[in-house]
Scaffold this active site. Structure first.
Site, PDB file in Angstrom:
ATOM      1  N   GLU A 211       0.813  -1.232   0.000  1.00 26.43           N
ATOM      2  CA  GLU A 211       0.000   0.000   0.000  1.00 26.43           C
ATOM      3  C   GLU A 211       0.838   1.270   0.000  1.00 26.43           C
ATOM      4  OE1 GLU A 211      -2.710  -0.533   3.311  1.00 26.43           O
ATOM      5  OE2 GLU A 211      -4.068  -1.689   2.057  1.00 26.43           O
ATOM      6  N   GLU A 400      -5.925  -8.424  -0.442  1.00 26.54           N
ATOM      7  CA  GLU A 400      -6.585  -8.137   0.839  1.00 26.54           C
ATOM      8  C   GLU A 400      -8.044  -7.820   0.559  1.00 26.54           C
ATOM      9  OE1 GLU A 400      -4.938  -5.287   3.573  1.00 26.54           O
ATOM     10  OE2 GLU A 400      -2.892  -5.791   2.999  1.00 26.54           O
TER      11      GLU A 400
HETATM   12  C1  BG6 Z   1      -4.545  -2.755   5.022  1.00 25.58           C
HETATM   13  C2  BG6 Z   1      -3.179  -3.162   5.529  1.00 25.58           C
HETATM   14  O1  BG6 Z   1      -4.595  -1.386   4.852  1.00 25.58           O
HETATM   15  O2  BG6 Z   1      -5.642  -2.967   5.847  1.00 25.58           O
HETATM   16  C3  BG6 Z   1      -3.196  -4.274   6.570  1.00 25.58           C
HETATM   17  O3  BG6 Z   1      -2.344  -3.559   4.471  1.00 25.58           O
HETATM   18  C4  BG6 Z   1      -4.352  -4.060   7.516  1.00 25.58           C
HETATM   19  O4  BG6 Z   1      -1.943  -4.319   7.200  1.00 25.58           O
HETATM   20  C5  BG6 Z   1      -5.644  -4.077   6.720  1.00 25.58           C
HETATM   21  O5  BG6 Z   1      -4.392  -4.948   8.569  1.00 25.58           O
HETATM   22  C6  BG6 Z   1      -6.902  -4.005   7.545  1.00 25.58           C
HETATM   23  O6  BG6 Z   1      -6.844  -2.926   8.406  1.00 25.58           O
HETATM   24  P1  BG6 Z   1      -7.075  -3.079   9.962  1.00 25.58           P
HETATM   25  O7  BG6 Z   1      -6.792  -1.763  10.509  1.00 25.58           O
HETATM   26  O8  BG6 Z   1      -8.500  -3.486  10.116  1.00 25.58           O
HETATM   27  O9  BG6 Z   1      -6.136  -4.118  10.406  1.00 25.58           O
END
Ligand code: BG6
Length: 502
Positions: A211, A400
């Protein structure tokens, strides 16, 4: 009102392409624990305290006169010379995380039981080069990932490795302000060469920086720098874009079978109304998502960014050699995270109070939100896939996606996470349409936090994404036991049917 949740489908869909990479994703700092084991150094994530929905995470440091202080992670700005690190009396959730370090065999066996074809993980830079600038790598750290890759390959699970996922060595920050300094590129290249050579034949898929576009929102996690100055952000971005291009070239030289991708946080934005000012503002907002990917995929800075720098008196000073490097180091595929969409208004009277992982915007009345205020939008994923594929014409991988939620363990140890199944199912349906109806070349799907890990934004344990529950709690209790949630059995069926049975 049209309800996006009244969507049918999921049964007997067309299968996904043969060899589609079904899997899951994690990051070392949020999962491994063992923060000081076997010679590992301190990373930027290790200095972040636990927060919550209402309490911000803090970054800890010692001032010149010996005072220990802590400042908010998001938008961190520290002008004085300080020493970042971990200190007594603070609660740092990465230090234990969910202890993959000691559970990797058990956890990989669970991934294999679900039928994973691939697994996205990161190598923690500080296990390999504890301070970041050493000449020689830490053999114990290298051995750990050998064991992890061997275990994955035993089950025919392909590792997809993020080289830098919020794990910049704090040693580099304390020495010369990490990615603000050009010398960090050299250290990073040494690290890339070390892991590229060591894991040749074991790892084929690489992602350079997680990211990178989040640098615009905060430079601590991605770059180990505490600044909010636009010129600093431009310099850091340039250094990382060059490093990413160099990494692509080095990894191709080491093994021409290597596939190297970038990784962006992709939020699809909608204009709040059809007023041309809203539409124009929205176009600008989308460019914020595209910028880093434009450079990494096309090999040059886009005109809208060059003009923005010019308007704001930001110096870029790209040499011919650097331009050539960017041109030669374009990625083989595009990977991205997708959690939500955002809505943009140019009207100052319209209130922007919708939270999200990266963005505060206007609430979209057609969408529901998660408990953490992220607006759920499966159609947005289909739009994202089409936007990215049309723009770059390269294979795409979703690395993700998922729902952070509070899970309840029943007396019999079962966990009924139908809300998570619903979230994932509706998104997979849209992926299927993007492939079969729109012709998008989507090669893989790695839902986030496939086993529970700590949250990056809040540091919480009880914001869970996993198919597997891990018994650790925010108050420090729990025994680390792994439990299968309902979504575990559901995802296993999805993979087994190659996405035709949801
Ligand atoms: C992404 C990141 O932005 O979101 C992850 O690459 C992160 O590292 C994921 O865990 C989800 O966000 P959060 O804050 O719910 O863990």
């Amino acid at each position: 009102m049209y309800d996006v949740y009244e969507r049918k489908g999921g049964e007997n869909m067309k299968e996904f392409p043969k060899n589609f990479l079904w899997g899951g994703a994690t990051a070392a700092n949020q999962y491994e624990g063992g923060w000081d084991k076997d010679g590992k150094g301190i990373s930027v994530a290790d200095c972040c305290t636990r927060g919550s929905k209402t309490k911000p995470r803090l970054v800890t440091f010692r001032t010149k006169n010996g005072e220990i202080k802590a400042k908010e992670l998001f938008g961190l700005n520290v002008d004085d010379e300080v020493e970042f690190g971990c200190f007594e009396g603070f609660d740092y959730p990465t230090h234990q995380a969910t202890d993959f370090y000691n559970h990797y065999k058990e956890d990989i066996a669970l991934f294999a039981e679900m039928g994973f074809k691939a697994y996205r993980m990161s190598i923690n830079w500080t296990r390999i080069y504890p301070l970041g600038y050493e000449e020689k790598p830490n053999e114990e750290g290298l051995k750990f990932y050998d064991k992890v890759f061997d275990e994955l390959l035993k089950y025919d699970i392909k590792p997809i490795v993020t080289i830098s996922h919020y794990e910049v060595p704090v040693g580099l920050t304390n020495k010369w302000n990490a990615w603000m300094d050009y010398r960090t590129i050299e250290c990073f290249m040494r690290y890339v060469k070390t892991i590229g050579e060591r894991y040749k034949g074991k790892v084929k898929y690489w992602l350079t920086f997680n990211e990178m576009n989040c640098l615009e929102l905060g430079t601590w996690s991605g770059a180990g720098v505490a600044t909010t100055k636009p010129q600093d952000i431009a310099d850091i971005s340039k250094h990382q874009l060059i490093a990413s291009a160099k990494a692509v070239q080095i990894l191709h030289e080491i093994d021409n079978h290597n596939m190297v991708g970038n990784m962006l946080a992709f939020t699809v934005f909608y204009p709040h109304t059809c007023h041309p000012d809203d539409v124009l503002k929205n176009w600008n907002k989308m460019n914020e998502s595209y910028f880093y990917c434009d450079v990494q995929s096309r090999g040059y800075y886009p005109s809208y960014k060059l003009k923005e720098y010019e308007r704001n008196n930001i110096a870029l000073n790209l040499t011919d050699e650097e331009k050539e490097c960017l041109r030669k180091g374009t990625v083989d595929f595009i990977s991205f995270s997708y959690y939500m969409s955002g809505t943009v208004s140019a009207d100052p009277k319209v209130i922007a109070n919708q939270s999200g992982n990266l963005f505060t915007g206007v609430t979209n009345p057609y969408l529901n939100s998660t408990d953490w205020g992220w607006q759920i939008d499966p159609t947005g994923l289909r739009i994202a896939l089409n936007f990215l594929y049309e723009r770059y014409q390269k294979p795409l991988m979703i690395v993700e996606n998922g729902l952070g939620a509070i899970d309840k363990v029943e007396k019999d140890k079962s966990i009924h996470d139908d809300y998570r199944i619903e979230y994932l199912k509706t998104h997979i349906i849209e992926m299927n349409k993007a492939i079969h109806e729109d012709g998008v070349d989507l090669i893989g799907y790695m839902p986030w936090g496939c086993i529970d890990i700590i949250s990056a934004s809040t540091g919480e344990m009880h914001k869970r994404y996993g198919f597997v529950y891990v018994d650790y709690q925010d108050d420090g209790s729990g025994n680390g036991k792994r439990l299968k949630k309902d979504s575990f059995y559901w995802y296993k069926k999805v993979i087994h049917s190659n996405g035709s049975q949801l």
